[in-house]
Design a protein around this motif. Structure first.
Motif, PDB file in Angstrom:
ATOM      1  N   VAL A 204     -16.833 -94.590 -10.365  1.00  0.00           N
ATOM      2  CA  VAL A 204     -15.908 -95.146  -9.437  1.00  0.00           C
ATOM      3  C   VAL A 204     -14.878 -94.343  -8.600  1.00  0.00           C
ATOM      4  N   ARG A 205     -15.316 -93.362  -7.846  1.00  0.00           N
ATOM      5  CA  ARG A 205     -14.557 -92.080  -7.466  1.00  0.00           C
ATOM      6  C   ARG A 205     -14.844 -91.840  -6.088  1.00  0.00           C
ATOM      7  N   SER A 206     -13.802 -91.374  -5.159  1.00  0.00           N
ATOM      8  CA  SER A 206     -14.300 -90.616  -4.085  1.00  0.00           C
ATOM      9  C   SER A 206     -14.594 -89.165  -4.468  1.00  0.00           C
ATOM     10  N   PHE A 207     -16.023 -88.669  -3.745  1.00  0.00           N
ATOM     11  CA  PHE A 207     -16.316 -87.222  -4.286  1.00  0.00           C
ATOM     12  C   PHE A 207     -16.137 -86.407  -2.935  1.00  0.00           C
ATOM     13  N   ALA A 208     -15.207 -86.651  -2.132  1.00  0.00           N
ATOM     14  CA  ALA A 208     -14.958 -85.950  -0.899  1.00  0.00           C
ATOM     15  C   ALA A 208     -14.806 -84.322  -1.354  1.00  0.00           C
ATOM     16  N   ASN A 209     -13.956 -84.148  -2.613  1.00  0.00           N
ATOM     17  CA  ASN A 209     -13.603 -82.921  -3.053  1.00  0.00           C
ATOM     18  C   ASN A 209     -14.153 -82.902  -4.438  1.00  0.00           C
ATOM     19  N   PRO A 210     -15.403 -82.427  -4.604  1.00  0.00           N
ATOM     20  CA  PRO A 210     -15.981 -82.213  -5.768  1.00  0.00           C
ATOM     21  C   PRO A 210     -15.195 -81.542  -7.132  1.00  0.00           C
ATOM     22  N   ALA A 211     -14.865 -80.157  -6.563  1.00  0.00           N
ATOM     23  CA  ALA A 211     -14.162 -79.594  -7.557  1.00  0.00           C
ATOM     24  C   ALA A 211     -12.817 -80.088  -8.115  1.00  0.00           C
ATOM     25  N   LEU A 212     -12.200 -80.972  -7.246  1.00  0.00           N
ATOM     26  CA  LEU A 212     -10.983 -81.852  -7.758  1.00  0.00           C
ATOM     27  C   LEU A 212     -11.467 -82.810  -8.554  1.00  0.00           C
ATOM     28  N   VAL A 213     -12.634 -83.581  -8.407  1.00  0.00           N
ATOM     29  CA  VAL A 213     -12.791 -84.786  -9.109  1.00  0.00           C
ATOM     30  C   VAL A 213     -13.153 -83.918 -10.647  1.00  0.00           C
ATOM     31  N   ALA A 214     -14.123 -83.073 -10.664  1.00  0.00           N
ATOM     32  CA  ALA A 214     -14.693 -82.297 -11.875  1.00  0.00           C
ATOM     33  C   ALA A 214     -13.430 -81.911 -12.779  1.00  0.00           C
ATOM     34  N   ALA A 215     -12.266 -81.294 -12.098  1.00  0.00           N
ATOM     35  CA  ALA A 215     -11.025 -81.031 -12.914  1.00  0.00           C
ATOM     36  C   ALA A 215     -10.263 -82.019 -13.387  1.00  0.00           C
ATOM     37  N   ASP A 216     -10.456 -83.246 -12.703  1.00  0.00           N
ATOM     38  CA  ASP A 216      -9.492 -84.402 -12.922  1.00  0.00           C
ATOM     39  C   ASP A 216     -10.435 -85.797 -13.532  1.00  0.00           C
ATOM     40  N   PHE A 217     -11.615 -85.430 -14.119  1.00  0.00           N
ATOM     41  CA  PHE A 217     -12.706 -86.457 -14.288  1.00  0.00           C
ATOM     42  C   PHE A 217     -12.293 -87.593 -15.167  1.00  0.00           C
ATOM     43  N   SER A 218     -11.515 -86.969 -16.351  1.00  0.00           N
ATOM     44  CA  SER A 218     -10.986 -87.762 -17.465  1.00  0.00           C
ATOM     45  C   SER A 218     -10.461 -89.084 -17.075  1.00  0.00           C
ATOM     46  N   GLY A 219     -11.012 -90.218 -17.691  1.00  0.00           N
ATOM     47  CA  GLY A 219     -10.383 -91.550 -17.282  1.00  0.00           C
ATOM     48  C   GLY A 219     -11.354 -92.086 -15.996  1.00  0.00           C
ATOM     49  N   THR A 220     -12.055 -91.465 -15.351  1.00  0.00           N
ATOM     50  CA  THR A 220     -12.771 -91.934 -14.307  1.00  0.00           C
ATOM     51  C   THR A 220     -13.666 -93.204 -14.694  1.00  0.00           C
ATOM     52  N   ILE A 221     -13.663 -94.351 -14.132  1.00  0.00           N
ATOM     53  CA  ILE A 221     -14.403 -95.435 -14.752  1.00  0.00           C
ATOM     54  C   ILE A 221     -15.814 -95.068 -14.001  1.00  0.00           C
ATOM     55  N   CYS A 222     -16.867 -95.215 -14.827  1.00  0.00           N
ATOM     56  CA  CYS A 222     -18.298 -95.294 -14.540  1.00  0.00           C
ATOM     57  C   CYS A 222     -19.102 -96.882 -14.912  1.00  0.00           C
ATOM     58  N   SER A 223     -19.452 -97.332 -13.921  1.00  0.00           N
ATOM     59  CA  SER A 223     -20.210 -98.483 -14.262  1.00  0.00           C
ATOM     60  C   SER A 223     -21.583 -98.251 -14.594  1.00  0.00           C
ATOM     61  N   ILE A 224     -21.944 -99.026 -15.804  1.00  0.00           N
ATOM     62  CA  ILE A 224     -23.525 -98.771 -16.038  1.00  0.00           C
ATOM     63  C   ILE A 224     -24.177 -99.767 -16.260  1.00  0.00           C
ATOM     64  N   GLU A 225     -25.650 -99.868 -16.161  1.00  0.00           N
ATOM     65  CA  GLU A 225     -26.441-101.192 -16.477  1.00  0.00           C
ATOM     66  C   GLU A 225     -27.736-100.330 -16.862  1.00  0.00           C
ATOM     67  N   GLY A 226     -28.600-101.289 -17.348  1.00  0.00           N
ATOM     68  CA  GLY A 226     -29.771-100.551 -17.604  1.00  0.00           C
ATOM     69  C   GLY A 226     -30.460-100.970 -19.055  1.00  0.00           C
ATOM     70  N   ASP A 227     -31.525-100.298 -19.515  1.00  0.00           N
ATOM     71  CA  ASP A 227     -32.232-100.475 -20.738  1.00  0.00           C
ATOM     72  C   ASP A 227     -31.096 -99.978 -21.682  1.00  0.00           C
ATOM     73  N   ALA A 228     -31.258-100.774 -22.988  1.00  0.00           N
ATOM     74  CA  ALA A 228     -30.484-100.881 -24.234  1.00  0.00           C
ATOM     75  C   ALA A 228     -30.718 -99.169 -24.608  1.00  0.00           C
ATOM     76  N   LEU A 229     -31.910 -98.606 -25.033  1.00  0.00           N
ATOM     77  CA  LEU A 229     -32.260 -97.292 -25.098  1.00  0.00           C
ATOM     78  C   LEU A 229     -31.480 -96.288 -24.250  1.00  0.00           C
ATOM     79  N   ALA A 230     -31.371 -96.436 -23.052  1.00  0.00           N
ATOM     80  CA  ALA A 230     -30.889 -95.472 -22.094  1.00  0.00           C
ATOM     81  C   ALA A 230     -29.452 -95.642 -22.102  1.00  0.00           C
ATOM     82  N   LEU A 231     -28.888 -96.757 -22.280  1.00  0.00           N
ATOM     83  CA  LEU A 231     -27.312 -96.959 -22.517  1.00  0.00           C
ATOM     84  C   LEU A 231     -26.860 -96.235 -23.665  1.00  0.00           C
ATOM     85  N   ASP A 232     -27.688 -96.402 -24.852  1.00  0.00           N
ATOM     86  CA  ASP A 232     -27.306 -95.896 -26.018  1.00  0.00           C
ATOM     87  C   ASP A 232     -27.194 -94.390 -26.040  1.00  0.00           C
TER      88      ASP A 232
END
Length: 277
Positions: free
Chosen positions: A120-148
């Motif tokens: 859940v980020r704006s990726f207009a500037n990928p270098a900036l996002v990569a340098a400041d990725f810590s704490g970025t919320i990522c939504s996840i869903e899928g098979d239990a094995l994949a999530l593990d």
């Protein structure tokens, strides 16, 4: 360490590949893009990996990330299955915010665990996002094995995880669209409206910027109802009506947009007034 390959390393794909490599969550293997120069640029950004531009060059990997456009996910997954590089126990995930892991049905039929991961980020500037990725919320869903497999990898890359329902992906992503994409569009509409009133572009930007920044900050810290100002918040509905007519006369689409905000804003204003009683 699990081997990791990427298909479609655009802005999101490059950032996640870089974070997985830097955090040693996975061992970067291959990046497949439409062109070899593009794949090479993605490898350079990630700091690892072998660039390929031909499906036939793909070799087996444990985890596959499909960071392609939403409309191409099913076809790309089918193409990956056809390459005969997938094995039971592998993980295939995509990065779409609106589509669920069920879009990867071809991989599921091949006995592979599937998931979706949406930062859940704006990726207009990928270098900036990569340098400041810590704490970025990522939504996840899928098979239990994949999530593990993916959950600890994402956490080691600095992500904060929120598990969501596959059935709610479209509605969830619409929230992100309102908070990001349409917010940008709304700023553009404001600038165009200033321009229609004869305000030069730089002056219009200087006027809109502090209003937008302060309003957003107030909404996030004080709550939306408390942050609301303007004619509807004051109850000046005659002003609202005349203003909507003026905007409609200038530009029909913008006038309809203004009209659509009136009932929603009145509802928000009523919450503020109710809390003040």
């Amino acid at each position: 360490m699990k081997r990791f390959s990427v298909i479609g390393a655009g802005k999101v794909g490059r950032v996640l590949a870089q974070r997985f490599h830097v955090s040693a969550a996975f061992q970067m293997q291959q990046i497949l893009n439409r062109t070899l120069p593009s794949a090479q640029q993605a490898c350079a950004f990630a700091g690892a990996g072998t660039a390929v531009a031909d499906w036939a060059q793909l070799t087996p990997a444990d985890v596959w990330m499909l960071a392609v456009g939403d409309d191409h996910l099913a076809a790309v997954c089918q193409q990956l299955v056809k390459q005969d590089v997938l094995q039971p126990g592998n993980v295939v995930f995509h990065c779409s915010g609106s589509k669920a892991s069920t879009e990867l049905q071809a991989a599921t039929a091949a006995g592979v665990a599937v998931a979706s991961v949406h930062p859940v980020r704006s990726f207009a500037n990928p270098a900036l996002v990569a340098a400041d990725f810590s704490g970025t919320i990522c939504s996840i869903e899928g098979d239990a094995l994949a999530l593990d497999v993916l959950s600890p990898a994402l956490q080691s890359a600095g992500a904060t995880l929120v598990q969501i329902s596959a059935a709610n992906k479209l509605l969830y992503h619409a929230g992100s669209v309102f908070a990001s994409n349409y917010l940008v569009t709304l700023i553009e509409v404001a600038l165009q409206t200033y321009a229609a009133a004869g305000i030069p572009p730089q002056q219009a930007l200087a006027m809109a910027a502090p209003l937008a920044r302060q309003s957003l900050e107030n909404a996030l810290t004080m709550g939306c109802a408390a942050a609301l100002t303007g004619p509807i918040a004051r109850g000046d509905l005659e002003t609202v009506s005349r203003q909507q007519a003026a905007v409609q006369c200038w530009n029909r689409d913008t006038g309809e947009l203004y009209r659509s905000f009136i009932p929603l804003t009145r509802q928000l204003a009523s919450k503020r007034h109710h809390s003040e009683k």
